[in-house]
Motif scaffolding. Structure first.
Motif, PDB file in Angstrom:
ATOM      1  N   THR A  86     -88.337   4.586 -15.391  1.00 49.89           N
ATOM      2  CA  THR A  86     -88.007   5.274 -16.641  1.00 49.89           C
ATOM      3  C   THR A  86     -86.679   4.735 -17.158  1.00 49.89           C
ATOM      4  N   ILE A  87     -86.634   4.444 -18.441  1.00 49.65           N
ATOM      5  CA  ILE A  87     -85.372   4.002 -19.035  1.00 49.65           C
ATOM      6  C   ILE A  87     -84.936   5.056 -20.046  1.00 49.65           C
ATOM      7  N   THR A  88     -83.745   5.610 -19.857  1.00 53.39           N
ATOM      8  CA  THR A  88     -83.257   6.659 -20.760  1.00 53.39           C
ATOM      9  C   THR A  88     -81.894   6.245 -21.318  1.00 53.39           C
ATOM     10  N   SER A  89     -81.457   6.984 -22.324  1.00 55.56           N
ATOM     11  CA  SER A  89     -80.089   6.755 -22.794  1.00 55.56           C
ATOM     12  C   SER A  89     -79.434   8.110 -23.024  1.00 55.56           C
ATOM     13  N   LEU A  90     -78.116   8.137 -23.155  1.00 46.86           N
ATOM     14  CA  LEU A  90     -77.393   9.392 -23.400  1.00 46.86           C
ATOM     15  C   LEU A  90     -77.881  10.010 -24.705  1.00 46.86           C
ATOM     16  N   ALA A  91     -77.909  11.337 -24.761  1.00 46.91           N
ATOM     17  CA  ALA A  91     -78.291  12.018 -25.986  1.00 46.91           C
ATOM     18  C   ALA A  91     -77.216  11.803 -27.049  1.00 46.91           C
ATOM     19  N   GLN A  92     -77.664  11.698 -28.302  1.00 44.88           N
ATOM     20  CA  GLN A  92     -76.710  11.674 -29.407  1.00 44.88           C
ATOM     21  C   GLN A  92     -76.725  13.025 -30.084  1.00 44.88           C
ATOM     22  N   GLY A  93     -75.584  13.513 -30.507  1.00 40.71           N
ATOM     23  CA  GLY A  93     -75.540  14.806 -31.171  1.00 40.71           C
ATOM     24  C   GLY A  93     -74.120  15.241 -31.447  1.00 40.71           C
ATOM     25  N   VAL A  94     -73.965  16.526 -31.673  1.00 41.83           N
ATOM     26  CA  VAL A  94     -72.655  17.095 -32.004  1.00 41.83           C
ATOM     27  C   VAL A  94     -71.807  17.166 -30.728  1.00 41.83           C
ATOM     28  N   PRO A  95     -70.603  16.587 -30.711  1.00 41.02           N
ATOM     29  CA  PRO A  95     -69.763  16.688 -29.521  1.00 41.02           C
ATOM     30  C   PRO A  95     -69.298  18.121 -29.292  1.00 41.02           C
ATOM     31  N   VAL A  96     -69.020  18.462 -28.020  1.00 41.16           N
ATOM     32  CA  VAL A  96     -68.545  19.806 -27.696  1.00 41.16           C
ATOM     33  C   VAL A  96     -67.234  20.060 -28.435  1.00 41.16           C
ATOM     34  N   ASP A 146     -69.350  12.711 -39.025  1.00 39.55           N
ATOM     35  CA  ASP A 146     -69.928  11.758 -39.964  1.00 39.55           C
ATOM     36  C   ASP A 146     -71.426  12.033 -40.133  1.00 39.55           C
ATOM     37  N   ASP A 147     -71.985  11.517 -41.217  1.00 38.45           N
ATOM     38  CA  ASP A 147     -73.386  11.750 -41.554  1.00 38.45           C
ATOM     39  C   ASP A 147     -74.319  11.273 -40.448  1.00 38.45           C
ATOM     40  N   GLY A 148     -73.990  10.115 -39.857  1.00 37.14           N
ATOM     41  CA  GLY A 148     -74.849   9.538 -38.820  1.00 37.14           C
ATOM     42  C   GLY A 148     -75.024  10.494 -37.644  1.00 37.14           C
ATOM     43  N   THR A 149     -73.905  11.098 -37.211  1.00 39.43           N
ATOM     44  CA  THR A 149     -73.956  11.999 -36.057  1.00 39.43           C
ATOM     45  C   THR A 149     -74.760  13.252 -36.398  1.00 39.43           C
ATOM     46  N   ILE A 150     -74.517  13.821 -37.586  1.00 36.74           N
ATOM     47  CA  ILE A 150     -75.240  15.039 -37.964  1.00 36.74           C
ATOM     48  C   ILE A 150     -76.734  14.733 -38.079  1.00 36.74           C
ATOM     49  N   GLY A 151     -77.062  13.577 -38.682  1.00 34.77           N
ATOM     50  CA  GLY A 151     -78.469  13.178 -38.799  1.00 34.77           C
ATOM     51  C   GLY A 151     -79.129  13.038 -37.431  1.00 34.77           C
ATOM     52  N   ALA A 152     -78.421  12.378 -36.493  1.00 35.29           N
ATOM     53  CA  ALA A 152     -78.983  12.174 -35.154  1.00 35.29           C
ATOM     54  C   ALA A 152     -79.170  13.511 -34.449  1.00 35.29           C
ATOM     55  N   ALA A 153     -78.198  14.416 -34.634  1.00 32.81           N
ATOM     56  CA  ALA A 153     -78.281  15.723 -33.983  1.00 32.81           C
ATOM     57  C   ALA A 153     -79.457  16.538 -34.557  1.00 32.81           C
ATOM     58  N   ILE A 168     -80.317   4.818 -16.596  1.00 29.87           N
ATOM     59  CA  ILE A 168     -79.717   5.554 -17.715  1.00 29.87           C
ATOM     60  C   ILE A 168     -78.744   4.628 -18.421  1.00 29.87           C
ATOM     61  N   LEU A 169     -79.026   4.329 -19.681  1.00 30.12           N
ATOM     62  CA  LEU A 169     -78.146   3.429 -20.421  1.00 30.12           C
ATOM     63  C   LEU A 169     -77.047   4.248 -21.094  1.00 30.12           C
ATOM     64  N   ALA A 170     -75.850   4.247 -20.488  1.00 25.78           N
ATOM     65  CA  ALA A 170     -74.728   5.024 -21.031  1.00 25.78           C
ATOM     66  C   ALA A 170     -73.780   4.068 -21.743  1.00 25.78           C
ATOM     67  N   LEU A 171     -74.285   3.436 -22.792  1.00 30.40           N
ATOM     68  CA  LEU A 171     -73.483   2.457 -23.532  1.00 30.40           C
ATOM     69  C   LEU A 171     -72.958   3.087 -24.808  1.00 30.40           C
ATOM     70  N   GLY A 172     -71.910   2.523 -25.362  1.00 32.53           N
ATOM     71  CA  GLY A 172     -71.276   3.070 -26.559  1.00 32.53           C
ATOM     72  C   GLY A 172     -72.234   3.101 -27.740  1.00 32.53           C
ATOM     73  N   ALA A 173     -72.022   4.064 -28.645  1.00 34.06           N
ATOM     74  CA  ALA A 173     -72.865   4.189 -29.834  1.00 34.06           C
ATOM     75  C   ALA A 173     -72.373   3.240 -30.928  1.00 34.06           C
ATOM     76  N   THR A 174     -72.075   1.989 -30.520  1.00 34.21           N
ATOM     77  CA  THR A 174     -71.634   0.964 -31.461  1.00 34.21           C
ATOM     78  C   THR A 174     -72.775  -0.026 -31.655  1.00 34.21           C
ATOM     79  N   VAL A 175     -72.639  -0.928 -32.625  1.00 35.03           N
ATOM     80  CA  VAL A 175     -73.690  -1.922 -32.852  1.00 35.03           C
ATOM     81  C   VAL A 175     -73.902  -2.756 -31.590  1.00 35.03           C
ATOM     82  N   ASP A 176     -72.810  -3.272 -31.012  1.00 32.34           N
ATOM     83  CA  ASP A 176     -72.931  -4.101 -29.812  1.00 32.34           C
ATOM     84  C   ASP A 176     -73.514  -3.303 -28.646  1.00 32.34           C
ATOM     85  N   GLY A 177     -73.041  -2.058 -28.482  1.00 29.44           N
ATOM     86  CA  GLY A 177     -73.538  -1.217 -27.396  1.00 29.44           C
ATOM     87  C   GLY A 177     -75.032  -0.980 -27.525  1.00 29.44           C
ATOM     88  N   GLN A 178     -75.482  -0.651 -28.744  1.00 28.03           N
ATOM     89  CA  GLN A 178     -76.904  -0.340 -28.933  1.00 28.03           C
ATOM     90  C   GLN A 178     -77.775  -1.596 -28.846  1.00 28.03           C
TER      91      GLN A 178
END
Lengths: 200, 200
Positions: free
Chosen positions: A168-178, A186-193, A141-151
């Motif tokens: 299996t290689i997975t990563s954390l889900a991206q979406g609306v934070p609790v 931001d637009d990026g987060t809403i788009g990903a969600a 499970i790749l739990a790296l930051g949603a930054t350019v370097d992380g991705q």
């Protein structure tokens, strides 16, 4: 004459090197310590020396503990066949606080960065590859930051591990934070969600 | 299981009690220290213990040094007959950095405060009164903050010392700070600067 005695000035200079502190807040912290010499300064100094002596990086995963194998790597219960790859020990602690993940970790110690000349060999990535065979890992499970370097790092690891059969290689889900309000996201987060939307 | 080993958690808790730090920034500081165990954590712990052992409050003025009489009270050169009254050791250091004042200090250790039940006996004010006769003081400079508590304390000290013959009591000038633009200053400061205007 300097305004503070030499050893106090030395203490201020050392404190000022901590993240989030500077010369001014370092001085403020030291003055606070000087007022609480017995109750705070002495225990803090003693604990700091004790930790500096006892702390060890886990030789397997890079977590910090008091022996060459950290409690998580030592525990048979955590041998679930899952490895969660994080950037830093702080991220490992954050994952552990959630109590959701029951497998083991692998601390990279940073992210790949062409600018800072950080390559795969600097990041314990070869060690991760060895662990996959050694520990019979089925999911990374790749739990790296949603930054350019992380991705970038996530994509590199994903590519490099793609040859392992049955992994299996997975990563954390991206979406609306609790607790997140759409209006403030931001637009990026809403788009990903939206792209990752689920059926209710 | 806690996310961090016990002694590291204890260190985080102690760091979090410093002014300007909290649980989150305390953790960040400790993680930084853990990465620099030899170069920063050990020297910081050692210096902290050394200062906790060696630091002494000056019995005369309340400054912090390494003996019962601080270097300023011990120096004959500073026996100018002037005492600068400050709230805290931080203020004493700030005055010393300017290099303008060549006399001695008196650190109150706070300001009078009815709300926090801080009275004159808690503030080394009786000790200040003794020093005036003992050291042949001719001027007391009240360098207290331009806050309600600071000014209340200044008035109280001024009243209490008014019986001493030949003693001048002064306070820091109020006015436009160096580099200050009128546009950004509050009305109180501009008003004070106008009332205290000087002939060029």
């Amino acid at each position: 004459m300097a305004e503070a005695p030499d050893d106090i000035q030395a203490l201020i200079d050392l404190m000022a090197r901590l993240p989030g502190l500077g010369p001014r807040s370092g001085r403020r912290a030291v003055l606070h310590l000087l007022k609480k010499r017995g109750l705070l300064m002495r225990p803090l100094g003693q604990t700091m020396l004790a930790v500096a002596e006892s702390a060890r990086d886990c030789l397997t995963c890079g977590n910090i503990g008091t022996s060459d194998t950290c409690p998580i790597c030592a525990s048979e219960k955590r041998a679930t066949g899952e490895i969660c790859v994080v950037e830093d020990v702080a991220d490992l602690w954050a994952m552990e606080r959630t109590g959701v993940f029951r497998g083991r970790y692998h601390v990279l110690g940073g992210t790949l960065s062409a600018l800072d000349a950080v390559g795969p060999e600097d990041l314990r990535i070869p060690l991760l590859e060895h662990r996959i065979g050694d520990e019979g890992i089925t999911e990374v499970i790749l739990a790296l930051g949603a930054t350019v370097d992380g991705q970038t790092t996530a994509h590199y690891i994903s590519d490099r591990l793609s040859g392992h059969e049955g992994l299996t290689i997975t990563s954390l889900a991206q979406g609306v934070p609790v607790g997140g309000e759409l209006d403030y996201l931001d637009d990026g987060t809403i788009g990903a969600a939206l792209r990752a939307r689920r059926a209710l």
